[in-house]
Design an enzyme around this catalytic site. Structure first.
Site, mmCIF file in Angstrom:
data_model
loop_
_atom_site.group_PDB
_atom_site.id
_atom_site.type_symbol
_atom_site.label_atom_id
_atom_site.label_comp_id
_atom_site.label_asym_id
_atom_site.label_seq_id
_atom_site.Cartn_x
_atom_site.Cartn_y
_atom_site.Cartn_z
ATOM 1 N N CYS A 13 0.821 -1.216 0.000
ATOM 2 C CA CYS A 13 0.000 0.000 0.000
ATOM 3 C C CYS A 13 0.854 1.265 0.000
ATOM 4 O O CYS A 13 0.321 2.368 0.165
ATOM 5 C CB CYS A 13 -0.965 0.009 1.183
ATOM 6 N N GLY A 14 2.174 1.128 -0.171
ATOM 7 C CA GLY A 14 3.020 2.302 -0.346
ATOM 8 C C GLY A 14 3.645 2.865 0.909
ATOM 9 O O GLY A 14 4.029 4.037 0.941
ATOM 10 N N SER A 16 6.641 2.184 2.370
ATOM 11 C CA SER A 16 8.049 2.555 2.168
ATOM 12 C C SER A 16 8.180 3.726 1.211
ATOM 13 O O SER A 16 9.075 4.572 1.363
ATOM 14 C CB SER A 16 8.839 1.347 1.638
ATOM 15 N N ASP A 86 11.184 2.321 9.154
ATOM 16 C CA ASP A 86 10.398 1.483 8.258
ATOM 17 C C ASP A 86 10.370 0.043 8.770
ATOM 18 O O ASP A 86 11.247 -0.364 9.527
ATOM 19 C CB ASP A 86 10.988 1.521 6.847
ATOM 20 N N GLU A 87 9.377 -0.725 8.345
ATOM 21 C CA GLU A 87 9.180 -2.111 8.780
ATOM 22 C C GLU A 87 9.131 -2.196 10.312
ATOM 23 O O GLU A 87 9.687 -3.105 10.940
ATOM 24 C CB GLU A 87 10.288 -3.022 8.232
ATOM 25 N N GLN A 89 6.927 -3.064 12.278
ATOM 26 C CA GLN A 89 6.246 -4.216 12.883
ATOM 27 C C GLN A 89 7.229 -5.242 13.417
ATOM 28 O O GLN A 89 6.902 -6.039 14.306
ATOM 29 C CB GLN A 89 5.305 -4.886 11.869
#
Length: 244
Positions: A13-14, A16, A86-87, A89
């Site tokens: 879904c964009g 990054s 980023d990432e 999670q």
């Protein structure tokens, strides 16, 4: 006043792409930041977008301490106005706590990006902690789509194209990876035998098809799975008056 922001969404879904765009915008205004990522599709120490953009980043490891990272860099004279994560999670809960402390006590903006739930629809520990602590949680407006065309809300894991709901929470794979495209002769193997290694992939699905475990491979089109109306069309055609 600095904030801890969490931008969430499904795969594809964009997230990054937005992270790199935000980094560009802040740099263009003279701000200086640090970029962090974990298990990016392009490899370690990188933030990459499916649009082809990628920039170097600091790889987040299980023992990474964000408070110590900021303290050391600032002690050495570095200026840090914001942090891109980023990432997120994949970060641990203590690491999210550290990021919150960086915001509150160092007055540094933290922009985090990550998937909310895993292939079992369970929250990732890092995402759960971000939801608990973030000043704002924003769902990305660019919607990933299910194969049926509806908004995708869940990530599905596939093994050789078949959806699974059991296994380790984190396994390498990507939504661009199609089992049909990669199952074939092993490079250098002239026997033509397919590889014995299972192909791990991911697909974004709407809730309906995730609960039904219907992927694009097992459900090539929505029309193929529609139930016919409960009447015999032949009866209707037979009852039609003849025209002479």
């Amino acid at each position: 006043m600095a904030e801890l922001l969490f931008f969430s969404g499904t795969m594809d879904c964009g997230k990054s792409t937005l992270a790199l765009q935000m980094d560009h915008n802040h740099k263009a205004r003279g701000r200086r930041g640090l970029l962090f990522s974990s298990h990016d599709r392009a490899g370690e120490s990188m933030i990459s977008s499916r649009l082809g953009l990628q920039v170097p980043a600091v790889e987040v490891l299980p023992d990474t301490d964000f408070w110590a990272e900021m303290t050391v860099r600032q002690t050495m004279g570095a200026r840090i106005d914001y942090v891109i994560c980023d990432e997120a999670q994949f970060y641990t809960e203590p690491q999210i706590d550290q990021l919150a402390r960086v915001v509150d006590e160092m007055d540094i903006d933290v922009f985090s990006f990550g998937i909310t739930s895993d292939f079992r629809t369970r929250l990732f520990p890092g995402s759960r902690r971000l939801i608990e602590l973030a000043d704002r949680v924003q769902v990305l407006q660019v919607e990933a789509l299910c194969w049926c065309g509806k908004r995708a809300t869940h990530n599905a894991r596939t093994v050789d194209g078949v959806m699974v709901v059991e296994g380790d929470q984190m396994m390498v794979g990507d939504v661009d990876q199609q089992a049909d495209a990669v199952i074939g002769p092993i490079p250098g193997n002239t026997s033509g035998a397919p590889s014995a290694d299972p192909v791990i992939g991911y697909e974004t699905l709407c809730r309906r098809h995730h609960m039904r475990r219907q992927t694009s491979r097992t459900s090539p089109s929505l029309h193929a799975h529609q139930m016919p109306l409960p009447f015999d069309q032949r009866q209707g055609s037979a009852a039609a008056p003849a025209r002479g």
